[in-house]
Design a protein around this motif. Sequence first.
Motif, mmCIF file in Angstrom:
data_model
loop_
_atom_site.group_PDB
_atom_site.id
_atom_site.type_symbol
_atom_site.label_atom_id
_atom_site.label_comp_id
_atom_site.label_asym_id
_atom_site.label_seq_id
_atom_site.Cartn_x
_atom_site.Cartn_y
_atom_site.Cartn_z
ATOM 1 N N UNK A 104 -4.516 -11.322 -15.267
ATOM 2 C CA UNK A 104 -3.370 -12.219 -15.135
ATOM 3 C C UNK A 104 -2.069 -11.519 -15.512
ATOM 4 N N UNK A 105 -2.148 -10.639 -16.475
ATOM 5 C CA UNK A 105 -0.970 -9.869 -16.864
ATOM 6 C C UNK A 105 -0.620 -8.887 -15.747
ATOM 7 N N UNK A 106 -1.642 -8.247 -15.197
ATOM 8 C CA UNK A 106 -1.425 -7.316 -14.091
ATOM 9 C C UNK A 106 -0.873 -8.051 -12.876
ATOM 10 N N UNK A 107 -1.436 -9.223 -12.592
ATOM 11 C CA UNK A 107 -0.952 -10.047 -11.481
ATOM 12 C C UNK A 107 0.527 -10.372 -11.656
ATOM 13 N N UNK A 108 0.925 -10.725 -12.867
ATOM 14 C CA UNK A 108 2.325 -11.061 -13.130
ATOM 15 C C UNK A 108 3.241 -9.863 -12.897
ATOM 16 N N UNK A 109 2.773 -8.699 -13.301
ATOM 17 C CA UNK A 109 3.586 -7.495 -13.100
ATOM 18 C C UNK A 109 3.789 -7.221 -11.612
ATOM 19 N N UNK A 110 2.684 -7.220 -10.863
ATOM 20 C CA UNK A 110 2.799 -6.897 -9.447
ATOM 21 C C UNK A 110 3.503 -7.993 -8.658
ATOM 22 N N UNK A 152 -15.389 -16.338 1.005
ATOM 23 C CA UNK A 152 -15.618 -14.897 0.885
ATOM 24 C C UNK A 152 -16.310 -14.341 2.127
ATOM 25 N N UNK A 153 -17.144 -15.159 2.769
ATOM 26 C CA UNK A 153 -17.843 -14.739 3.971
ATOM 27 C C UNK A 153 -16.929 -14.495 5.153
ATOM 28 N N UNK A 154 -15.727 -15.026 5.118
ATOM 29 C CA UNK A 154 -14.776 -14.817 6.221
ATOM 30 C C UNK A 154 -14.157 -13.432 6.176
ATOM 31 N N UNK A 155 -14.333 -12.732 5.084
ATOM 32 C CA UNK A 155 -13.679 -11.437 4.834
ATOM 33 C C UNK A 155 -12.176 -11.516 5.112
ATOM 34 N N UNK A 156 -11.584 -12.601 4.661
ATOM 35 C CA UNK A 156 -10.163 -12.846 4.904
ATOM 36 C C UNK A 156 -9.259 -12.071 3.947
ATOM 37 N N UNK A 157 -9.800 -11.507 2.904
ATOM 38 C CA UNK A 157 -8.998 -10.720 1.961
ATOM 39 C C UNK A 157 -8.827 -9.331 2.543
ATOM 40 N N UNK A 158 -7.591 -8.969 2.820
ATOM 41 C CA UNK A 158 -7.341 -7.698 3.502
ATOM 42 C C UNK A 158 -6.212 -6.917 2.842
ATOM 43 N N UNK A 159 -6.234 -5.629 3.094
ATOM 44 C CA UNK A 159 -5.169 -4.728 2.678
ATOM 45 C C UNK A 159 -4.455 -4.288 3.953
ATOM 46 N N UNK A 160 -3.151 -4.239 3.905
ATOM 47 C CA UNK A 160 -2.390 -3.823 5.085
ATOM 48 C C UNK A 160 -1.003 -3.378 4.688
ATOM 49 N N UNK A 161 -0.119 -3.356 5.647
ATOM 50 C CA UNK A 161 1.256 -2.945 5.421
ATOM 51 C C UNK A 161 2.201 -4.029 5.918
ATOM 52 N N UNK A 162 3.289 -4.244 5.190
ATOM 53 C CA UNK A 162 4.299 -5.197 5.658
ATOM 54 C C UNK A 162 5.199 -4.493 6.675
ATOM 55 N N UNK A 163 6.207 -5.209 7.174
ATOM 56 C CA UNK A 163 7.059 -4.640 8.225
ATOM 57 C C UNK A 163 7.987 -3.534 7.712
ATOM 58 N N UNK A 164 7.970 -3.273 6.405
ATOM 59 C CA UNK A 164 8.754 -2.167 5.843
ATOM 60 C C UNK A 164 7.854 -1.005 5.435
ATOM 61 N N UNK A 189 5.276 -1.091 3.357
ATOM 62 C CA UNK A 189 4.749 -1.165 1.995
ATOM 63 C C UNK A 189 3.321 -1.698 2.028
ATOM 64 N N UNK A 190 2.453 -1.124 1.195
ATOM 65 C CA UNK A 190 1.071 -1.567 1.082
ATOM 66 C C UNK A 190 1.028 -2.967 0.469
ATOM 67 N N UNK A 191 0.292 -3.877 1.082
ATOM 68 C CA UNK A 191 0.183 -5.252 0.572
ATOM 69 C C UNK A 191 -1.265 -5.716 0.634
ATOM 70 N N UNK A 192 -1.590 -6.706 -0.178
ATOM 71 C CA UNK A 192 -2.858 -7.419 -0.119
ATOM 72 C C UNK A 192 -2.528 -8.809 0.391
ATOM 73 N N UNK A 193 -3.352 -9.338 1.301
ATOM 74 C CA UNK A 193 -3.061 -10.653 1.851
ATOM 75 C C UNK A 193 -4.343 -11.365 2.250
ATOM 76 N N UNK A 194 -4.228 -12.662 2.441
ATOM 77 C CA UNK A 194 -5.329 -13.474 2.943
ATOM 78 C C UNK A 194 -5.057 -13.722 4.414
#
Length: 102
Positions: A11-17, A59-71, A73-78
């Motif tokens: 939770x602390x790490x989440x707040x930082x990022x 979790x079975x949908x494998x909807x958690x992904x890593x990608x890049x935004x339009x700038x 930058x590395x992002x994590x998204x659903x």
Amino acid sequence: SLYTDEALIGEIILSYFAALSPTNPDEFGCWDRWIKYRLNQEILSKSKKVSQENLEKFYGTTANEIGYDNKGRLIWFVSTKCYDGYIDDDTQRKAVILLLMS
């Protein structure tokens, strides 16, 4: 309460990022917002009612992904492209929190 559901280091790490986003407050503001969110009894009550079956479906949908935004930058998204139907907000919320804290 926060003290019976101990705050995790995640939770602390989440707040930082979260603070890295230009639309969010600084890390202390994100931490404050997260704690208020965690102490919200309505959200907590709904989260505790989410079934294991619904979590496994999410979790079975494998909807958690890593990608890049339009700038670039590395992002994590659903991603919703993998959903095989409706998954309610409470299930998504709990699943993402569990994923981030694991």
